[in-house]
Design a protein around this motif. Sequence first.
Motif, PDB file in Angstrom:
ATOM      1  N   LEU A   1       0.799  -1.227   0.000  1.00  0.00           N
ATOM      2  CA  LEU A   1       0.000   0.000   0.000  1.00  0.00           C
ATOM      3  C   LEU A   1       0.831   1.277   0.000  1.00  0.00           C
ATOM      4  CD1 LEU A   1      -2.698  -0.980   2.660  1.00  0.00           C
ATOM      5  CD2 LEU A   1      -2.986  -0.933   0.180  1.00  0.00           C
ATOM      6  N   ALA A   2       1.989   1.259   0.668  1.00  0.00           N
ATOM      7  CA  ALA A   2       2.716   2.512   0.906  1.00  0.00           C
ATOM      8  C   ALA A   2       4.174   2.482   0.502  1.00  0.00           C
ATOM      9  CB  ALA A   2       2.600   2.893   2.389  1.00  0.00           C
ATOM     10  N   GLY A   3       4.687   1.358   0.060  1.00  0.00           N
ATOM     11  CA  GLY A   3       6.066   1.310  -0.390  1.00  0.00           C
ATOM     12  C   GLY A   3       7.038   0.822   0.668  1.00  0.00           C
ATOM     13  N   LYS A   4       8.304   0.738   0.263  1.00  0.00           N
ATOM     14  CA  LYS A   4       9.331   0.123   1.108  1.00  0.00           C
ATOM     15  C   LYS A   4       9.610   0.902   2.381  1.00  0.00           C
ATOM     16  CE  LYS A   4      11.814  -2.259  -2.610  1.00  0.00           C
ATOM     17  NZ  LYS A   4      13.123  -2.408  -3.310  1.00  0.00           N
ATOM     18  N   ARG A   5       9.643   2.230   2.290  1.00  0.00           N
ATOM     19  CA  ARG A   5      10.053   3.019   3.457  1.00  0.00           C
ATOM     20  C   ARG A   5       9.117   2.793   4.642  1.00  0.00           C
ATOM     21  NH1 ARG A   5       8.919   8.104   5.395  1.00  0.00           N
ATOM     22  NH2 ARG A   5       7.519   8.498   3.635  1.00  0.00           N
ATOM     23  N   LEU A   6       7.824   2.911   4.409  1.00  0.00           N
ATOM     24  CA  LEU A   6       6.871   2.705   5.500  1.00  0.00           C
ATOM     25  C   LEU A   6       6.793   1.240   5.903  1.00  0.00           C
ATOM     26  CD1 LEU A   6       3.908   5.116   4.707  1.00  0.00           C
ATOM     27  CD2 LEU A   6       5.782   5.397   6.328  1.00  0.00           C
ATOM     28  N   ALA A   7       6.998   0.336   4.943  1.00  0.00           N
ATOM     29  CA  ALA A   7       6.980  -1.087   5.278  1.00  0.00           C
ATOM     30  C   ALA A   7       8.146  -1.436   6.207  1.00  0.00           C
ATOM     31  CB  ALA A   7       7.051  -1.922   4.005  1.00  0.00           C
ATOM     32  N   ILE A   8       9.335  -0.907   5.913  1.00  0.00           N
ATOM     33  CA  ILE A   8      10.498  -1.174   6.769  1.00  0.00           C
ATOM     34  C   ILE A   8      10.307  -0.544   8.144  1.00  0.00           C
ATOM     35  CG2 ILE A   8      12.955  -0.700   7.059  1.00  0.00           C
ATOM     36  CD1 ILE A   8      13.230  -0.969   4.018  1.00  0.00           C
ATOM     37  N   SER A   9       9.748   0.658   8.193  1.00  0.00           N
ATOM     38  CA  SER A   9       9.479   1.303   9.487  1.00  0.00           C
ATOM     39  C   SER A   9       8.481   0.486  10.307  1.00  0.00           C
ATOM     40  CB  SER A   9       8.935   2.720   9.255  1.00  0.00           C
ATOM     41  OG  SER A   9       9.870   3.513   8.562  1.00  0.00           O
ATOM     42  N   THR A  10       7.460  -0.022   9.642  1.00  0.00           N
ATOM     43  CA  THR A  10       6.478  -0.872  10.328  1.00  0.00           C
ATOM     44  C   THR A  10       7.133  -2.140  10.856  1.00  0.00           C
ATOM     45  OG1 THR A  10       4.690  -0.046   8.935  1.00  0.00           O
ATOM     46  CG2 THR A  10       4.315  -2.126  10.063  1.00  0.00           C
ATOM     47  N   LEU A  11       7.986  -2.748  10.033  1.00  0.00           N
ATOM     48  CA  LEU A  11       8.663  -3.979  10.436  1.00  0.00           C
ATOM     49  C   LEU A  11       9.513  -3.766  11.680  1.00  0.00           C
ATOM     50  CD1 LEU A  11       9.513  -6.915   9.877  1.00  0.00           C
ATOM     51  CD2 LEU A  11      11.307  -6.003   8.387  1.00  0.00           C
ATOM     52  N   PHE A  12      10.317  -2.703  11.697  1.00  0.00           N
ATOM     53  CA  PHE A  12      11.179  -2.455  12.850  1.00  0.00           C
ATOM     54  C   PHE A  12      10.372  -2.081  14.085  1.00  0.00           C
ATOM     55  CE2 PHE A  12      14.654  -2.196   9.765  1.00  0.00           C
ATOM     56  CZ  PHE A  12      15.648  -2.863  10.471  1.00  0.00           C
ATOM     57  N   GLY A  13       9.307  -1.321  13.896  1.00  0.00           N
ATOM     58  CA  GLY A  13       8.450  -0.995  15.038  1.00  0.00           C
ATOM     59  C   GLY A  13       7.829  -2.231  15.654  1.00  0.00           C
ATOM     60  N   ASP A  14       7.318  -3.131  14.806  1.00  0.00           N
ATOM     61  CA  ASP A  14       6.705  -4.356  15.314  1.00  0.00           C
ATOM     62  C   ASP A  14       7.743  -5.275  15.969  1.00  0.00           C
ATOM     63  OD1 ASP A  14       4.261  -3.467  14.476  1.00  0.00           O
ATOM     64  OD2 ASP A  14       4.189  -4.690  12.657  1.00  0.00           O
ATOM     65  N   LEU A  15       8.951  -5.323  15.410  1.00  0.00           N
ATOM     66  CA  LEU A  15      10.018  -6.110  16.033  1.00  0.00           C
ATOM     67  C   LEU A  15      10.338  -5.597  17.430  1.00  0.00           C
ATOM     68  CD1 LEU A  15      12.514  -6.597  13.070  1.00  0.00           C
ATOM     69  CD2 LEU A  15      11.484  -8.438  14.389  1.00  0.00           C
TER      70      LEU A  15
ATOM     71  N   VAL B   1       3.610 -11.797  13.275  1.00  0.00           N
ATOM     72  CA  VAL B   1       4.841 -12.471  12.872  1.00  0.00           C
ATOM     73  C   VAL B   1       6.078 -11.658  13.276  1.00  0.00           C
ATOM     74  CG1 VAL B   1       6.153 -13.359  10.920  1.00  0.00           C
ATOM     75  CG2 VAL B   1       3.682 -13.649  10.984  1.00  0.00           C
ATOM     76  N   ALA B   2       6.102 -10.369  12.942  1.00  0.00           N
ATOM     77  CA  ALA B   2       7.269  -9.540  13.262  1.00  0.00           C
ATOM     78  C   ALA B   2       7.427  -9.365  14.770  1.00  0.00           C
ATOM     79  CB  ALA B   2       7.146  -8.183  12.576  1.00  0.00           C
ATOM     80  N   THR B   3       6.332  -9.168  15.487  1.00  0.00           N
ATOM     81  CA  THR B   3       6.412  -9.019  16.937  1.00  0.00           C
ATOM     82  C   THR B   3       6.891 -10.311  17.588  1.00  0.00           C
ATOM     83  OG1 THR B   3       4.604  -7.426  16.826  1.00  0.00           O
ATOM     84  CG2 THR B   3       5.151  -8.288  18.989  1.00  0.00           C
ATOM     85  N   ALA B   4       6.428 -11.441  17.089  1.00  0.00           N
ATOM     86  CA  ALA B   4       6.910 -12.730  17.594  1.00  0.00           C
ATOM     87  C   ALA B   4       8.394 -12.910  17.308  1.00  0.00           C
ATOM     88  CB  ALA B   4       6.105 -13.867  16.968  1.00  0.00           C
ATOM     89  N   ALA B   5       8.844 -12.446  16.150  1.00  0.00           N
ATOM     90  CA  ALA B   5      10.263 -12.543  15.820  1.00  0.00           C
ATOM     91  C   ALA B   5      11.102 -11.710  16.783  1.00  0.00           C
ATOM     92  CB  ALA B   5      10.493 -12.088  14.381  1.00  0.00           C
ATOM     93  N   GLY B   6      10.632 -10.514  17.108  1.00  0.00           N
ATOM     94  CA  GLY B   6      11.351  -9.687  18.073  1.00  0.00           C
ATOM     95  C   GLY B   6      11.385 -10.314  19.455  1.00  0.00           C
ATOM     96  N   ALA B   7      10.267 -10.898  19.876  1.00  0.00           N
ATOM     97  CA  ALA B   7      10.222 -11.567  21.176  1.00  0.00           C
ATOM     98  C   ALA B   7      11.182 -12.750  21.213  1.00  0.00           C
ATOM     99  CB  ALA B   7       8.790 -12.035  21.465  1.00  0.00           C
ATOM    100  N   LEU B   8      11.201 -13.521  20.139  1.00  0.00           N
ATOM    101  CA  LEU B   8      12.092 -14.675  20.064  1.00  0.00           C
ATOM    102  C   LEU B   8      13.559 -14.232  20.053  1.00  0.00           C
ATOM    103  CD1 LEU B   8      11.750 -17.730  19.933  1.00  0.00           C
ATOM    104  CD2 LEU B   8      11.856 -17.572  17.441  1.00  0.00           C
ATOM    105  N   LEU B   9      13.839 -13.114  19.418  1.00  0.00           N
ATOM    106  CA  LEU B   9      15.199 -12.571  19.410  1.00  0.00           C
ATOM    107  C   LEU B   9      15.650 -12.216  20.820  1.00  0.00           C
ATOM    108  CD1 LEU B   9      17.643 -11.582  17.767  1.00  0.00           C
ATOM    109  CD2 LEU B   9      16.476  -9.369  17.548  1.00  0.00           C
ATOM    110  N   GLY B  10      14.744 -11.686  21.631  1.00  0.00           N
ATOM    111  CA  GLY B  10      15.090 -11.364  23.008  1.00  0.00           C
ATOM    112  C   GLY B  10      15.242 -12.590  23.883  1.00  0.00           C
TER     113      GLY B  10
END
Length: 245
Positions: free
Chosen positions: A102-116, A161-170
């Motif tokens: 919907l919004a392109g790579k920049r916002l998608a990457i920001s969303t990914l890091f925020g959820d992580l 998925v991304a939030t679970a990945a961040g939790a698993l990383l911790g």
Amino acid sequence: IQTQALPNAALPVIGADQRIHFQPFDENCIHATLSHGTTTSSRAVRLRSSLPRMDAMFWQLTLLAYLTGSLSFAILLSRLAGVPDPRASGSGNPGATNMLRLAGKRLAISTLFGDLLKGLLPVLLAAALGLPVEQQAWIALAAVLGHLYPLYFRFRGGKGVATAAGALLGLHPPTALLALVIWLAVFKLTRTSSIAALVALPLCLPFLAWQQPAALWPMALLAGLIVWRHRNNLRDLLAGTERHF
């Protein structure tokens, strides 16, 4: 206590050889006995007083993790950027994949890091405060639950998925790395993010059980929730209508 009143008394004492000996009941013995009893009692009081604080700390961090997880970066960033609400456009999922469409790579990457970070930071905070791994894992689950059912957005959240990945990383970085490798391999073969997500975390559970068994049950429940949230994707996969990249 006046020791002169007990000139012939003796106190039974267990020695280092595990035998009972009789020690004269003098002033030094009384002081040692009272001192030992006072020390033991004070330790027990300190232990009892610390347990409620640990319980309170766990529940406070669990609540904090849920509230943090309820921050939907996809929704917030879409409002700031003036793009369509991801819940009402594309796949209807407020996550990084739909934001990419919907919004392109920049916002998608920001969303990914925020959820992580929503999954990672509560676990790191719990670890820094000395909570055991099992409690860290339940706190991680609370963060993912916040993403799935956010308090601030009428409980309409993403798939976690991304939030679970961040939790698993911790919790256990090697398991998170294994999940990433599996996700990338499956995505390369299928070009479908939902299949990669459905495969990655469940396949990591045996490795997690071996390396970090205390975290297994919360993470197994988390994996089940992620599969449940992908039930529409499973239906679309069976019907041959699932979105691909």
